[in-house]
Design a protein around this motif. Sequence first.
Motif, mmCIF file in Angstrom:
data_model
loop_
_atom_site.group_PDB
_atom_site.id
_atom_site.type_symbol
_atom_site.label_atom_id
_atom_site.label_comp_id
_atom_site.label_asym_id
_atom_site.label_seq_id
_atom_site.Cartn_x
_atom_site.Cartn_y
_atom_site.Cartn_z
ATOM 1 N N TRP A 25 0.842 -1.201 0.000
ATOM 2 C CA TRP A 25 0.000 0.000 0.000
ATOM 3 C C TRP A 25 0.871 1.243 0.000
ATOM 4 N N TRP A 26 0.216 2.359 -0.337
ATOM 5 C CA TRP A 26 0.921 3.626 -0.532
ATOM 6 C C TRP A 26 0.167 4.712 0.228
ATOM 7 N N ARG A 27 0.911 5.431 1.085
ATOM 8 C CA ARG A 27 0.341 6.569 1.820
ATOM 9 C C ARG A 27 1.129 7.821 1.475
ATOM 10 N N HIS A 53 -3.265 6.382 -0.633
ATOM 11 C CA HIS A 53 -4.061 6.833 0.504
ATOM 12 C C HIS A 53 -3.566 8.238 0.852
ATOM 13 N N THR A 172 3.375 2.380 7.681
ATOM 14 C CA THR A 172 4.260 2.509 6.524
ATOM 15 C C THR A 172 5.657 2.077 6.947
ATOM 16 N N PRO A 212 0.215 -4.986 5.406
ATOM 17 C CA PRO A 212 0.609 -4.442 4.103
ATOM 18 C C PRO A 212 1.915 -3.644 4.207
ATOM 19 N N GLY A 214 4.118 -0.700 3.487
ATOM 20 C CA GLY A 214 3.712 0.660 3.157
ATOM 21 C C GLY A 214 4.829 1.563 2.687
ATOM 22 N N PRO A 244 -1.416 -4.826 -5.147
ATOM 23 C CA PRO A 244 -1.960 -3.586 -4.577
ATOM 24 C C PRO A 244 -2.985 -3.860 -3.481
ATOM 25 N N TRP A 245 -2.924 -3.036 -2.442
ATOM 26 C CA TRP A 245 -3.873 -3.113 -1.333
ATOM 27 C C TRP A 245 -4.440 -1.717 -1.086
ATOM 28 N N ARG A 246 -5.732 -1.653 -0.798
ATOM 29 C CA ARG A 246 -6.353 -0.390 -0.391
ATOM 30 C C ARG A 246 -7.148 -0.625 0.871
ATOM 31 N N PHE A 247 -7.419 0.448 1.592
ATOM 32 C CA PHE A 247 -7.919 0.308 2.962
ATOM 33 C C PHE A 247 -9.231 -0.457 3.065
#
Length: 252
Positions: A25-27, A53, A172, A212, A214, A244-247
């Motif tokens: 995932w990406w923040r 995110h 992350t 995940p 991050g 890919p992962w999203r919340f």
Amino acid sequence: MTHGWNALDAELEHWTAQDLRLPLWWRDDDAIAPSDALVRLEALATQLDLPVHLAVIPEGAVGDLVSSVQQSSHLVPVVHGWAHQNHAGADKKKCEFPSTRPVDQALADAEDGMERLKQLFGASLQPMFVPPWNRISPAMLPWLAGLGFAALSTYGPRKRVQAAPGLMQINTHVDPIDWKGSRGLAAEDEILARLVAHLEARRAGTQDRAEPLGLLTHHLVHDDQVWEFCETLLTRLLAGPAHPWRFNERIS
């Protein structure tokens, strides 16, 4: 490419050979308004088909940001504290929600942040709380779920799945910026060596493999080197065991 990339490729090959999957995932922090940097962020997310995110600062957020988010299926708004204001002492690390701050005041700011962004983003807002500077008083954690938050995100491998009852921890682990030095790209080999060590620990089972992985970015301060590093890193991970992962895809 440096030695660090070769070491990362070798570790990812181990994951693939062992049929291990890596949720990724990406923040991205500190969003308040549309900008050229936000356009570039969204374009890279679309190219990679990896959601970002977007940690939005509630007090400073402007209405025009909503249209930028609504026009993209790859920008996922989450709550970034309240005002990104330091309330720690002069001799302490920066923190909007330090242990020295009265809990009722801190929780009021967190609740205001949630409500302000709900008004702006509606149902697209995800109930994740991202404290500025990745620091938060432990005394706040038992109360955040009652404010409507379902997850907390800071930095570093999580020690437990839930930060508090009803509050998942989703951190992350990779930050490419040299905050204490040039504020540009940190030394690539050092970033990659830490990542490889982290992945080795996950593969060995000594760190949480289910959390995940991050990437933490700050689009407003990126130079071309940071953008290029992020693109290369994410492309390599996604070509290997990462997905890919999203919340809203909850994971324990």
